[in-house]
Motif scaffolding. Sequence first.
Motif, mmCIF file in Angstrom:
data_model
loop_
_atom_site.group_PDB
_atom_site.id
_atom_site.type_symbol
_atom_site.label_atom_id
_atom_site.label_comp_id
_atom_site.label_asym_id
_atom_site.label_seq_id
_atom_site.Cartn_x
_atom_site.Cartn_y
_atom_site.Cartn_z
ATOM 1 N N SER A 224 -3.524 -4.236 15.329
ATOM 2 C CA SER A 224 -3.323 -4.511 13.750
ATOM 3 C C SER A 224 -1.961 -5.347 13.578
ATOM 4 C CB SER A 224 -3.366 -3.157 13.119
ATOM 5 O OG SER A 224 -2.140 -2.462 13.651
ATOM 6 N N VAL A 225 -1.786 -5.786 12.434
ATOM 7 C CA VAL A 225 -0.607 -6.536 12.174
ATOM 8 C C VAL A 225 -0.282 -5.892 10.717
ATOM 9 C CG1 VAL A 225 -1.127 -8.553 13.040
ATOM 10 C CG2 VAL A 225 -2.029 -8.220 10.887
ATOM 11 N N VAL A 226 1.321 -6.415 10.344
ATOM 12 C CA VAL A 226 2.046 -5.792 8.912
ATOM 13 C C VAL A 226 2.118 -6.858 8.129
ATOM 14 C CG1 VAL A 226 3.717 -4.706 8.010
ATOM 15 C CG2 VAL A 226 2.567 -3.756 10.214
ATOM 16 N N VAL A 227 1.644 -6.909 6.955
ATOM 17 C CA VAL A 227 2.123 -7.448 5.930
ATOM 18 C C VAL A 227 3.131 -7.000 5.003
ATOM 19 C CG1 VAL A 227 1.476 -9.093 3.728
ATOM 20 C CG2 VAL A 227 0.150 -9.442 5.784
ATOM 21 N N GLY A 228 4.515 -6.962 5.172
ATOM 22 C CA GLY A 228 5.252 -6.386 4.413
ATOM 23 C C GLY A 228 5.958 -7.117 3.398
ATOM 24 N N ALA B 186 -5.813 -12.742 5.232
ATOM 25 C CA ALA B 186 -7.314 -13.434 5.380
ATOM 26 C C ALA B 186 -7.710 -13.473 6.919
ATOM 27 C CB ALA B 186 -7.440 -14.859 4.904
ATOM 28 N N GLY B 187 -7.211 -12.977 7.589
ATOM 29 C CA GLY B 187 -7.604 -12.957 9.092
ATOM 30 C C GLY B 187 -8.216 -11.807 9.578
ATOM 31 N N ASP B 188 -8.893 -11.805 10.997
ATOM 32 C CA ASP B 188 -9.729 -10.942 11.241
ATOM 33 C C ASP B 188 -9.054 -9.583 11.427
ATOM 34 O OD1 ASP B 188 -11.960 -12.385 10.756
ATOM 35 O OD2 ASP B 188 -11.879 -13.370 12.733
ATOM 36 N N ALA B 189 -7.755 -9.433 11.942
ATOM 37 C CA ALA B 189 -7.356 -8.333 12.415
ATOM 38 C C ALA B 189 -7.112 -7.326 11.204
ATOM 39 C CB ALA B 189 -5.624 -8.811 12.846
ATOM 40 N N PRO B 190 -7.139 -5.928 11.632
ATOM 41 C CA PRO B 190 -6.761 -5.109 10.464
ATOM 42 C C PRO B 190 -5.275 -5.369 10.059
ATOM 43 C CG PRO B 190 -7.819 -4.028 12.423
ATOM 44 C CD PRO B 190 -7.502 -5.485 12.793
ATOM 45 N N VAL B 191 -5.105 -5.372 8.651
ATOM 46 C CA VAL B 191 -3.769 -5.389 8.134
ATOM 47 C C VAL B 191 -3.219 -4.200 7.332
ATOM 48 C CG1 VAL B 191 -2.519 -6.947 6.564
ATOM 49 C CG2 VAL B 191 -4.480 -7.801 7.897
ATOM 50 N N CYS C 5 8.389 5.144 -4.540
ATOM 51 C CA CYS C 5 7.586 5.509 -3.506
ATOM 52 C C CYS C 5 7.572 4.372 -2.300
ATOM 53 C CB CYS C 5 6.353 5.926 -4.235
ATOM 54 S SG CYS C 5 5.411 4.311 -4.932
ATOM 55 N N THR C 6 6.807 4.859 -1.305
ATOM 56 C CA THR C 6 6.351 4.015 -0.353
ATOM 57 C C THR C 6 5.014 3.771 -0.461
ATOM 58 O OG1 THR C 6 8.174 4.740 1.232
ATOM 59 C CG2 THR C 6 6.407 3.785 2.216
ATOM 60 N N LEU C 7 4.414 2.488 -0.301
ATOM 61 C CA LEU C 7 3.019 2.174 -0.373
ATOM 62 C C LEU C 7 2.521 1.663 0.893
ATOM 63 C CD1 LEU C 7 3.349 0.469 -4.024
ATOM 64 C CD2 LEU C 7 2.337 2.854 -3.381
ATOM 65 N N VAL C 8 1.455 2.095 1.531
ATOM 66 C CA VAL C 8 1.039 1.576 2.500
ATOM 67 C C VAL C 8 -0.588 1.630 2.370
ATOM 68 C CG1 VAL C 8 0.331 2.160 4.863
ATOM 69 C CG2 VAL C 8 2.617 2.448 4.149
ATOM 70 N N ALA C 9 -1.224 0.553 2.547
ATOM 71 C CA ALA C 9 -2.742 0.286 2.563
ATOM 72 C C ALA C 9 -3.431 -0.555 3.885
ATOM 73 C CB ALA C 9 -3.120 -0.534 1.300
ATOM 74 N N LEU C 10 -4.416 -0.217 4.333
ATOM 75 C CA LEU C 10 -5.047 -0.706 5.238
ATOM 76 C C LEU C 10 -6.248 -1.543 5.156
ATOM 77 C CD1 LEU C 10 -5.372 -0.817 8.508
ATOM 78 C CD2 LEU C 10 -6.559 1.321 8.346
ATOM 79 N N ALA C 11 -6.324 -2.897 5.476
ATOM 80 C CA ALA C 11 -7.229 -3.709 4.835
ATOM 81 C C ALA C 11 -7.822 -4.433 6.000
ATOM 82 C CB ALA C 11 -6.822 -4.666 3.643
ATOM 83 N N VAL C 12 -8.865 -4.966 5.887
ATOM 84 C CA VAL C 12 -9.533 -5.911 6.818
ATOM 85 C C VAL C 12 -10.490 -7.097 6.068
ATOM 86 C CG1 VAL C 12 -11.383 -5.938 8.603
ATOM 87 C CG2 VAL C 12 -9.991 -4.033 8.581
ATOM 88 N N ARG C 13 -9.962 -8.119 6.368
ATOM 89 C CA ARG C 13 -10.489 -9.509 5.585
ATOM 90 C C ARG C 13 -10.656 -9.317 4.154
ATOM 91 N NH1 ARG C 13 -13.481 -8.503 10.308
ATOM 92 N NH2 ARG C 13 -14.727 -7.289 9.199
ATOM 93 N N GLY D 90 -6.152 -10.985 -1.848
ATOM 94 C CA GLY D 90 -5.705 -12.064 -1.360
ATOM 95 C C GLY D 90 -5.341 -13.092 -2.095
ATOM 96 N N GLY D 91 -5.324 -12.884 -3.453
ATOM 97 C CA GLY D 91 -4.893 -13.631 -4.569
ATOM 98 C C GLY D 91 -5.903 -14.676 -5.243
ATOM 99 N N THR D 92 -5.526 -15.688 -5.876
ATOM 100 C CA THR D 92 -6.218 -16.457 -6.836
ATOM 101 C C THR D 92 -7.108 -15.795 -7.807
ATOM 102 O OG1 THR D 92 -8.434 -16.318 -5.559
ATOM 103 C CG2 THR D 92 -6.750 -18.067 -4.849
ATOM 104 N N ASN D 93 -6.319 -14.662 -8.526
ATOM 105 C CA ASN D 93 -6.731 -14.107 -9.427
ATOM 106 C C ASN D 93 -6.417 -14.623 -10.817
ATOM 107 O OD1 ASN D 93 -7.833 -11.368 -8.386
ATOM 108 N ND2 ASN D 93 -5.896 -11.525 -7.412
ATOM 109 N N VAL D 94 -7.449 -14.668 -11.807
ATOM 110 C CA VAL D 94 -7.114 -14.939 -13.043
ATOM 111 C C VAL D 94 -6.213 -13.947 -13.796
ATOM 112 C CG1 VAL D 94 -7.803 -15.597 -15.327
ATOM 113 C CG2 VAL D 94 -8.780 -16.211 -13.329
ATOM 114 N N LEU D 95 -4.776 -14.077 -14.170
ATOM 115 C CA LEU D 95 -4.039 -12.994 -14.564
ATOM 116 C C LEU D 95 -3.981 -13.079 -16.274
ATOM 117 C CD1 LEU D 95 -1.570 -13.443 -11.563
ATOM 118 C CD2 LEU D 95 -3.525 -11.535 -11.945
ATOM 119 N N PRO D 96 -3.320 -11.864 -16.905
ATOM 120 C CA PRO D 96 -3.055 -10.462 -16.167
ATOM 121 C C PRO D 96 -4.545 -9.920 -15.844
ATOM 122 C CG PRO D 96 -2.185 -11.063 -18.212
ATOM 123 C CD PRO D 96 -3.018 -12.185 -18.130
#
Length: 274
Positions: free
Chosen positions: A69-73, A88-93, A113-121, A248-254
């Motif tokens: 796994s990898v970390v996006v912090g 966007a990769g295949d490794a768990p993030v 608070c501290t926030l942690v999430a586990l995501a895949v693709r 992953g982004g590219t959302n129409v906001l808000p």
Amino acid sequence: MIDDFLAGDLSVVEEAIRKAAAAEIMPRYRQLAAHEIVEKNGPHDLVTTADRNAEEHLTASLTALLPGSVVVGEEAVHADPSVYEALAGDAPVWIVDPVDGTRQFVRGETGFCTLVALAVRGEVLASWTFAPVREEMATAVRGAGAKLNGTPLRAGAPEPDAVLTVAMSHPDYTTDAQKRALLALNTSAIQARPCGSAGLEYLAVARGTLDAVAFSWEQAWDHAAGLLLVVEAGGAHLTLAGEEFRIGGTNVLPFTAARSSATAERIRALLASG
């Protein structure tokens, strides 16, 4: 690999988060020296020694729990924006915000608070929201529900046509179009207020004490954990385009996250009228 991990004892993740908070965050709570507080992009975007050290602590402990796994912090991406591409990769993030609500932390308040999430693709599979001063640990696993300190969370639905309480982004810190959308919430049907820690606002939605949030930024570390928490508590989220928010982004906001699907659509429609 990821299925086996999720089917195992996830209390090891809770323990890793608690240890990081105990070692790096709480010793600095109300004890920060001036040199331990830095402005990243102005006075509303702060980072402290606690943020950086807690993220390093979590990066080591979480990747050890799930090899490969990898970390996006938040702080790693600030130092090297290309780190974000791992979503966007295949490794768990592991998506990490070491101190969500840094301004509140700096002021010595409890609302961080501290926030942690586990995501895949791009799909969030599990999340943890830990408010150390309040001794609250909220968890969610996709398809298995949400809990607060071990007790199931259910957001419930507001009464039909009730005045909704909504925590929202500050309209001045966004584009003109997004500002108009957010200001459209200033109606007699909505009681809007500025948001605090995004993670704790999501927790409030999941426990049914806040009807909705409306946000105009999309950094994954602020939203991944809370969005899964809300969904697993029975809530929903929608972007301005009527789609679910993508980490992953590219959302129409808000976008909005709310206690129920009907409430989310009600908020989205108001945003779209702006």
